[in-house]
Design an enzyme around this catalytic site. Structure first.
Site, PDB file in Angstrom:
ATOM      1  N   LYS A 260      17.399  39.705  70.007  1.00  0.00           N
ATOM      2  CA  LYS A 260      17.954  38.399  69.628  1.00  0.00           C
ATOM      3  C   LYS A 260      19.208  38.641  68.801  1.00  0.00           C
ATOM      4  CE  LYS A 260      17.157  34.394  66.568  1.00  0.00           C
ATOM      5  NZ  LYS A 260      16.194  33.563  65.800  1.00  0.00           N
ATOM      6  N   ASP A 265      22.880  31.405  62.395  1.00  0.00           N
ATOM      7  CA  ASP A 265      21.959  30.338  62.792  1.00  0.00           C
ATOM      8  C   ASP A 265      21.989  29.207  61.771  1.00  0.00           C
ATOM      9  OD1 ASP A 265      19.971  28.754  63.799  1.00  0.00           O
ATOM     10  OD2 ASP A 265      18.313  30.111  63.289  1.00  0.00           O
ATOM     11  N   LYS A 272      19.603  23.347  59.375  1.00  0.00           N
ATOM     12  CA  LYS A 272      18.809  23.923  58.290  1.00  0.00           C
ATOM     13  C   LYS A 272      19.283  23.374  56.947  1.00  0.00           C
ATOM     14  CE  LYS A 272      17.872  28.455  60.401  1.00  0.00           C
ATOM     15  NZ  LYS A 272      16.405  28.312  60.442  1.00  0.00           N
ATOM     16  N   ASP A 283      20.534  36.922  61.478  1.00  0.00           N
ATOM     17  CA  ASP A 283      19.701  36.472  62.592  1.00  0.00           C
ATOM     18  C   ASP A 283      20.045  37.221  63.897  1.00  0.00           C
ATOM     19  OD1 ASP A 283      17.530  34.908  63.293  1.00  0.00           O
ATOM     20  OD2 ASP A 283      18.735  33.182  63.873  1.00  0.00           O
ATOM     21  N   ASP A 342      16.822  24.351  66.377  1.00  0.00           N
ATOM     22  CA  ASP A 342      16.677  25.507  65.484  1.00  0.00           C
ATOM     23  C   ASP A 342      15.675  26.533  66.026  1.00  0.00           C
ATOM     24  OD1 ASP A 342      17.151  27.065  63.267  1.00  0.00           O
ATOM     25  OD2 ASP A 342      15.944  25.847  61.884  1.00  0.00           O
ATOM     26  N   ARG A 346      14.111  31.857  70.848  1.00  0.00           N
ATOM     27  CA  ARG A 346      13.276  31.913  72.051  1.00  0.00           C
ATOM     28  C   ARG A 346      14.052  31.452  73.281  1.00  0.00           C
ATOM     29  NH1 ARG A 346       9.037  28.028  69.152  1.00  0.00           N
ATOM     30  NH2 ARG A 346       9.896  29.228  67.423  1.00  0.00           N
TER      31      ARG A 346
HETATM   32  N1  BES Z   1      16.172  32.486  62.658  1.00  0.00           N
HETATM   33  C1  BES Z   1      15.131  31.563  62.403  1.00  0.00           C
HETATM   34  C2  BES Z   1      13.884  32.218  61.838  1.00  0.00           C
HETATM   35  C3  BES Z   1      13.996  32.752  60.424  1.00  0.00           C
HETATM   36  C4  BES Z   1      13.754  31.917  59.366  1.00  0.00           C
HETATM   37  C5  BES Z   1      14.308  34.074  60.206  1.00  0.00           C
HETATM   38  C6  BES Z   1      13.855  32.415  58.071  1.00  0.00           C
HETATM   39  C7  BES Z   1      14.391  34.553  58.921  1.00  0.00           C
HETATM   40  C8  BES Z   1      14.164  33.732  57.851  1.00  0.00           C
HETATM   41  C9  BES Z   1      14.737  30.847  63.684  1.00  0.00           C
HETATM   42  O1  BES Z   1      15.756  30.636  64.597  1.00  0.00           O
HETATM   43  C10 BES Z   1      14.222  29.504  63.301  1.00  0.00           C
HETATM   44  O2  BES Z   1      14.978  28.728  62.807  1.00  0.00           O
HETATM   45  N2  BES Z   1      12.941  29.279  63.534  1.00  0.00           N
HETATM   46  C11 BES Z   1      12.326  28.048  63.193  1.00  0.00           C
HETATM   47  C12 BES Z   1      11.435  27.632  64.322  1.00  0.00           C
HETATM   48  C13 BES Z   1      10.917  26.231  64.222  1.00  0.00           C
HETATM   49  C14 BES Z   1      12.054  25.238  64.377  1.00  0.00           C
HETATM   50  C15 BES Z   1       9.883  26.004  65.297  1.00  0.00           C
HETATM   51  C16 BES Z   1      11.531  28.258  61.909  1.00  0.00           C
HETATM   52  O3  BES Z   1      10.955  29.340  61.730  1.00  0.00           O
HETATM   53  O4  BES Z   1      11.522  27.355  61.074  1.00  0.00           O
HETATM   54 ZN    ZN Z   2      17.301  31.938  64.508  1.00  0.00          ZN
HETATM   55 MN    MN Z   3      16.817  28.849  64.205  1.00  0.00          MN
END
Ligand code: BES
Ligand code: ZN
Ligand code: MN
Length: 495
Positions: A260, A265, A272, A283, A342, A346
């Site tokens: 990835k 992000d 966010k 990220d 967000d 995936r």
């Molecule tokens: N890059 C983030 C995950 C992440 C969060 C990595 C904090 C490191 C620290 C990912 O793209 C993301 O935003 N995931 C969301 C998924 C949700 C929207 C289902 C998350 O984990 O909140």
């Molecule tokens: Zn991410």
């Molecule tokens: Mn994200």
């Protein structure tokens, strides 16, 4: 810091790093140094809490009878427990302590008794590797740092046999990969974005890796709609980079790694919160680890065929950004309802994994991703999450992780989770209706795009960036997963 190997002899100047075993036990080498100082080392130990236990240390400054600036005693614990990890820690600890002390030059002097189950050459090479990994520093943008805050150790000699230098060769190649990955992860989002990250990957051509860069037009032609949907909110166009190292038998199916690479992000339209958003420069760590791994495998001329595929996008809100509720066409043919922009990792991995297995028919495919905040809730910064559709693959990855100190914890996959991402409007949706099991839901989504290949997914969101120093990993970018996968390749395919 320069690392060199020299024949075992007690140095005359600079600092001497001397291992000590449990119970304040000096080796034969150690006893000779102690005698030259008139017993200063034994007296210093007796006057302190230093027992020679693992990770303990004691600095003896300006000992009488010798011209050394200092002797740094480092505990290795019980001789029967000495392994690669302890010797790496010794090297790492030495670098940290000597830099803090303002030392310029040092020698690590190992005795045959310090090698434990390893040979002396291997032991020396592990200590050198630990030193190299701990000496890492990302300071290119610090122009006004005070000299007394800067590292001082310019030269580290590991005194051992000539074979040590040879044993260090492949380890140095891995360290070079780690350094490259840490550098890429540490760079901010205005410097590293899909095009510049792809450029960095192209640098691996020098190492003998074949590198192809797929631009937006090529991605459109391939039908990578889930990846392009994420990328469309950014003015920075996406890239997919394909790296191939063919060190194995001609025509043999490769082992594949997918990363990835979200270079920043923001969350996109499902934006966010501001606090901590700067962390999202890392990220793209999954892709950096895949790039660094390919460099490591090529650098040590690994006897395998390996392919690395990294999906590089920037996830931004904007006038052309994808909206919650949009439906996109993945390369696999499945349609995806994007309910949260967000949950973008995936989406890009869906197309990258499908493409990778479709084109290369790999023996196994492993993806790395800072995929979910939920894995931090589950496992903190100790283990990365391991998800797999194949028990043997999972076990081998977990073993490799234990061996290098990058630990994995297996998490479940199950139809009962999978059905939570069935969409009413499309084939699949990118988030579940309820909040529970977020990391598993992410893994289930990717699994819908891996076809029948033995596959594992490493969720490295909690272990990619560390807030404090450990023996061989200074705080900041860790490159977690790189040494693990190098070890996995060596143990599974090169033995
Ligand atoms: N890059 C983030 C995950 C992440 C969060 C990595 C904090 C490191 C620290 C990912 O793209 C993301 O935003 N995931 C969301 C998924 C949700 C929207 C289902 C998350 O984990 O909140
Ligand atoms: Zn991410
Ligand atoms: Mn994200």
């Amino acid at each position: 810091m320069e690392i060199r190997f020299a024949n075992a002899a007690t140095p005359k100047t600079g600092a001497l790093v001397l291992p000590v075993h449990d119970g304040r036990t000096l080796t034969e080498t150690g006893r000779a140094v102690d005698a030259a100082t008139g017993g200063t080392l034994a007296r210093a130990m007796a006057a302190s809490r230093f027992e020679g236990r693992k990770d303990q240390q004691l600095m003896v400054v300006a000992p009488a009878g010798v011209a050394l600036t200092r002797v740094l005693l480092i505990g290795l614990g019980k001789p029967g427990d000495i392994d690669a990890g302890r010797l790496q820690s010794l090297g790492g600890q030495a670098v940290a302590a000597l830099n803090a002390a303002g030392e310029k030059e040092a020698t690590i002097l190992l005795d045959a008794a310090d090698a434990g189950k390893l040979g002396l050459a291997e032991a020396a090479a592990e200590a050198a590797l630990g030193a190299r990994l701990r000496a890492y520093r990302f300071d290119k943008y610090r122009t006004t740092e005070k000299p007394e805050k800067k590292p001082t150790l310019a030269r580290l000699t590991v005194a051992a046999t000539a074979a040590a230098k040879r044993a260090y060769g492949p380890r140095e190649a891995v360290a070079n990969g780690v350094v490259m990955a840490r550098d890429l992860v540490s760079e901010p989002g205005n410097v590293i974005y899909p095009e510049t990250l792809a450029e960095a990957a192209k640098g691996l051509k020098k190492d003998g890796v074949a590198v192809e860069v797929l631009d937006e037009k090529a991605l459109k032609k391939l039908g990578m709609g889930t990846l392009l949907g994420v990328a469309q909110g950014s003015v920075r166009p996406p890239r997919v980079v394909v790296m191939q190292w063919n060190g194995g038998k001609r025509g043999e199916a490769p082992i594949a790694f997918v990363g990835k690479g979200v270079t920043f992000d923001t969350g996109g339209i499902s934006i966010k919160p501001a606090g901590g958003m700067e962390d999202m420069k890392w990220d793209m760590a999954g892709s950096a680890v895949v790039i660094g791994l390919m460099k490591a495998l090529a650098g040590r001329k690994a006897a395998v065929n390996a392919v690395g595929v990294v999906a590089l996008v920037e996830n931004m809100p904007g006038g052309s950004a994808q909206r919650p509720g949009d439906i996109v066409h993945s390369m696999s043919g499945q349609t995806v309802e994007v309910l949260n922009t967000d949950a973008e990792g995936r989406l890009i991995l869906a197309d990258a994994c499908w493409y990778c297995q479709d084109r290369f028919k790999p023996k196994a495919m492993i993806d790395l991703a800072t995929l979910t905040g939920a894995i931090i809730v589950s496992l903190g910064d100790v283990h990365a999450g391991l998800f797999a559709n194949d028990d043997t693959l999972a076990a081998r990855l977990a073993d490799a992780g234990k061996a290098v100190g990058e630990r994995l914890w297996r998490m479940p996959l199950d139809d009962a989770y999978d059905k939570q991402i069935d969409s009413d409007a499309a084939d699949v949706k990118n988030i579940a209706g309820s909040r529970g099991g977020g990391s598993i839901i992410g893994a289930q989504f990717i699994q819908r795009f891996v076809n029948k290949v033995p596959w594992a997914h490493l969720d490295i969101a909690g272990v990619t960036w560390s807030k404090s120093d450990t023996a061989i990993v200074p705080k900041g970018a860790t490159a977690f997963g790189l040494r693990l996968l190098d070890r996995f390749v060596a143990d599974t395919y090169e033995k």
